[in-house]
Scaffold this motif. Structure first.
Motif, mmCIF file in Angstrom:
data_model
loop_
_atom_site.group_PDB
_atom_site.id
_atom_site.type_symbol
_atom_site.label_atom_id
_atom_site.label_comp_id
_atom_site.label_asym_id
_atom_site.label_seq_id
_atom_site.Cartn_x
_atom_site.Cartn_y
_atom_site.Cartn_z
ATOM 1 N N TYR A 178 0.841 -1.196 0.000
ATOM 2 C CA TYR A 178 0.000 0.000 0.000
ATOM 3 C C TYR A 178 0.878 1.249 0.000
ATOM 4 O O TYR A 178 0.569 2.242 -0.646
ATOM 5 N N ASN A 179 1.958 1.183 0.732
ATOM 6 C CA ASN A 179 2.802 2.367 0.862
ATOM 7 C C ASN A 179 3.626 2.644 -0.390
ATOM 8 O O ASN A 179 4.134 3.750 -0.547
ATOM 9 N N LEU A 180 3.764 1.701 -1.288
ATOM 10 C CA LEU A 180 4.448 1.976 -2.561
ATOM 11 C C LEU A 180 3.696 3.051 -3.331
ATOM 12 O O LEU A 180 4.292 3.864 -4.026
ATOM 13 N N THR A 181 2.373 3.055 -3.185
ATOM 14 C CA THR A 181 1.541 4.060 -3.843
ATOM 15 C C THR A 181 1.522 5.358 -3.033
ATOM 16 O O THR A 181 1.704 6.437 -3.580
ATOM 17 N N LEU A 182 1.326 5.254 -1.730
ATOM 18 C CA LEU A 182 1.187 6.441 -0.882
ATOM 19 C C LEU A 182 2.511 7.138 -0.585
ATOM 20 O O LEU A 182 2.567 8.352 -0.484
ATOM 21 N N ARG A 183 3.575 6.350 -0.369
ATOM 22 C CA ARG A 183 4.919 6.854 -0.050
ATOM 23 C C ARG A 183 4.957 7.661 1.254
ATOM 24 O O ARG A 183 5.557 8.726 1.336
ATOM 25 N N CYS A 184 4.308 7.129 2.283
ATOM 26 C CA CYS A 184 4.366 7.742 3.614
ATOM 27 C C CYS A 184 5.733 7.451 4.232
ATOM 28 O O CYS A 184 6.217 6.327 4.136
ATOM 29 N N PRO A 185 6.341 8.419 4.891
ATOM 30 C CA PRO A 185 7.622 8.157 5.555
ATOM 31 C C PRO A 185 7.490 7.291 6.803
ATOM 32 O O PRO A 185 8.487 6.778 7.302
ATOM 33 N N PHE A 186 6.253 7.090 7.297
ATOM 34 C CA PHE A 186 6.029 6.265 8.482
ATOM 35 C C PHE A 186 4.882 5.294 8.221
ATOM 36 O O PHE A 186 3.857 5.681 7.658
ATOM 37 N N VAL A 187 5.075 4.048 8.647
ATOM 38 C CA VAL A 187 4.055 3.017 8.493
ATOM 39 C C VAL A 187 3.857 2.343 9.851
ATOM 40 O O VAL A 187 4.834 1.968 10.508
ATOM 41 N N VAL A 188 2.602 2.218 10.255
ATOM 42 C CA VAL A 188 2.246 1.561 11.518
ATOM 43 C C VAL A 188 1.375 0.366 11.187
ATOM 44 O O VAL A 188 0.482 0.442 10.337
ATOM 45 N N ILE A 189 1.632 -0.730 11.874
ATOM 46 C CA ILE A 189 0.818 -1.930 11.747
ATOM 47 C C ILE A 189 0.379 -2.312 13.154
ATOM 48 O O ILE A 189 1.205 -2.406 14.054
ATOM 49 N N THR A 190 -0.937 -2.496 13.328
ATOM 50 C CA THR A 190 -1.448 -2.815 14.668
ATOM 51 C C THR A 190 -2.620 -3.783 14.594
ATOM 52 O O THR A 190 -3.399 -3.750 13.637
ATOM 53 N N ASN A 191 -2.708 -4.620 15.604
ATOM 54 C CA ASN A 191 -3.909 -5.429 15.804
ATOM 55 C C ASN A 191 -4.538 -5.054 17.153
ATOM 56 O O ASN A 191 -5.388 -5.760 17.665
ATOM 57 N N GLY A 192 -4.083 -3.936 17.712
ATOM 58 C CA GLY A 192 -4.593 -3.465 18.994
ATOM 59 C C GLY A 192 -3.900 -4.087 20.185
ATOM 60 O O GLY A 192 -3.940 -3.551 21.280
ATOM 61 N N LEU A 193 -3.261 -5.214 19.964
ATOM 62 C CA LEU A 193 -2.498 -5.883 21.013
ATOM 63 C C LEU A 193 -1.008 -5.611 20.830
ATOM 64 O O LEU A 193 -0.290 -5.379 21.794
ATOM 65 N N SER A 194 -0.574 -5.647 19.584
ATOM 66 C CA SER A 194 0.815 -5.332 19.217
ATOM 67 C C SER A 194 0.789 -4.229 18.180
ATOM 68 O O SER A 194 -0.049 -4.246 17.271
ATOM 69 N N THR A 195 1.689 -3.277 18.321
ATOM 70 C CA THR A 195 1.783 -2.158 17.380
ATOM 71 C C THR A 195 3.242 -1.980 16.996
ATOM 72 O O THR A 195 4.118 -1.936 17.862
ATOM 73 N N PHE A 196 3.487 -1.880 15.700
ATOM 74 C CA PHE A 196 4.840 -1.687 15.181
ATOM 75 C C PHE A 196 4.847 -0.462 14.284
ATOM 76 O O PHE A 196 3.950 -0.280 13.466
ATOM 77 N N CYS A 197 5.861 0.380 14.443
ATOM 78 C CA CYS A 197 6.002 1.579 13.623
ATOM 79 C C CYS A 197 7.362 1.529 12.935
ATOM 80 O O CYS A 197 8.378 1.209 13.563
ATOM 81 N N PHE A 198 7.359 1.857 11.653
ATOM 82 C CA PHE A 198 8.580 1.849 10.859
ATOM 83 C C PHE A 198 8.768 3.201 10.188
ATOM 84 O O PHE A 198 7.805 3.789 9.696
ATOM 85 N N GLU A 199 9.998 3.669 10.152
ATOM 86 C CA GLU A 199 10.354 4.852 9.367
ATOM 87 C C GLU A 199 10.941 4.355 8.061
ATOM 88 O O GLU A 199 11.835 3.499 8.047
ATOM 89 N N ILE A 200 10.434 4.881 6.955
ATOM 90 C CA ILE A 200 10.817 4.422 5.632
ATOM 91 C C ILE A 200 11.743 5.438 4.985
ATOM 92 O O ILE A 200 11.435 6.632 4.956
ATOM 93 N N ASP A 201 12.862 4.973 4.446
ATOM 94 C CA ASP A 201 13.784 5.816 3.683
ATOM 95 C C ASP A 201 13.697 5.368 2.229
ATOM 96 O O ASP A 201 14.293 4.361 1.836
#
Length: 149
Positions: free
Chosen positions: A108-131
């Motif tokens: 999804y982010n290949l189209t949007l090109r957000c510098p930050f991506v978060v993935i969560t299921n409400g129990l675990s949350t991961f945030c990535f900074e994209i270069d």
């Protein structure tokens, strides 16, 4: 609904024809209360109340195109210039955050090109900074603050 590892809040629910609905403050309407929607609404609250993101910069379930397929991003936060800044992919609590889920958000982010991506299921949350220049990413300890907008 499952107790999440996200801040609780005073959400509004109602029953319509035997089904539970939750109020979405961004779209200003009640939505069918699914496990994924439960996570999405809690994450919206987190972004707005704990990270001070403006509701006016948050778009939910926005359409995007990937390899000629129409997809929907769960949450996209835009910066003050209207550029996509933070992509959040929400999953139901019972969905494990694995490589497949990370790859989905990355596509999804290949189209949007957000510098930050978060993935969560409400129990675990991961945030990535994209270069994008170097084609690398780095896991962050926390979500980016609004001062970075």
């Amino acid at each position: 609904m499952t107790t999440l590892n996200l801040p609780s809040y005073d959400y509004k629910t109602k029953e319509i024809e035997g089904k539970n609905y939750i109020f979405d403050p961004i779209r200003k309407k009640y939505l069918l209360l699914t496990p994924e929607e439960w996570v999405r609404q809690h994450f919206i609250h987190l972004l707005e109340k704990h990270y001070a993101y403006s509701k006016s910069l948050i778009r939910l379930e926005g359409g995007l195109s990937y390899n000629r397929l129409q997809k929907r991003s769960d949450i996209v936060v835009f910066d003050q210039e209207g550029k996509p800044y933070l992509l959040v992919e929400c999953k139901a609590p019972e969905v494990k955050i694995n490589q497949s889920v990370i790859e989905q958000a990355s596509r999804y982010n290949l189209t949007l090109r957000c510098p930050f991506v978060v993935i969560t299921n409400g129990l675990s949350t991961f945030c990535f900074e994209i270069d994008f220049n170097n084609g690398t990413f780095q896991q962050m300890k926390d979500l980016p603050k609004t001062k970075e907008l």
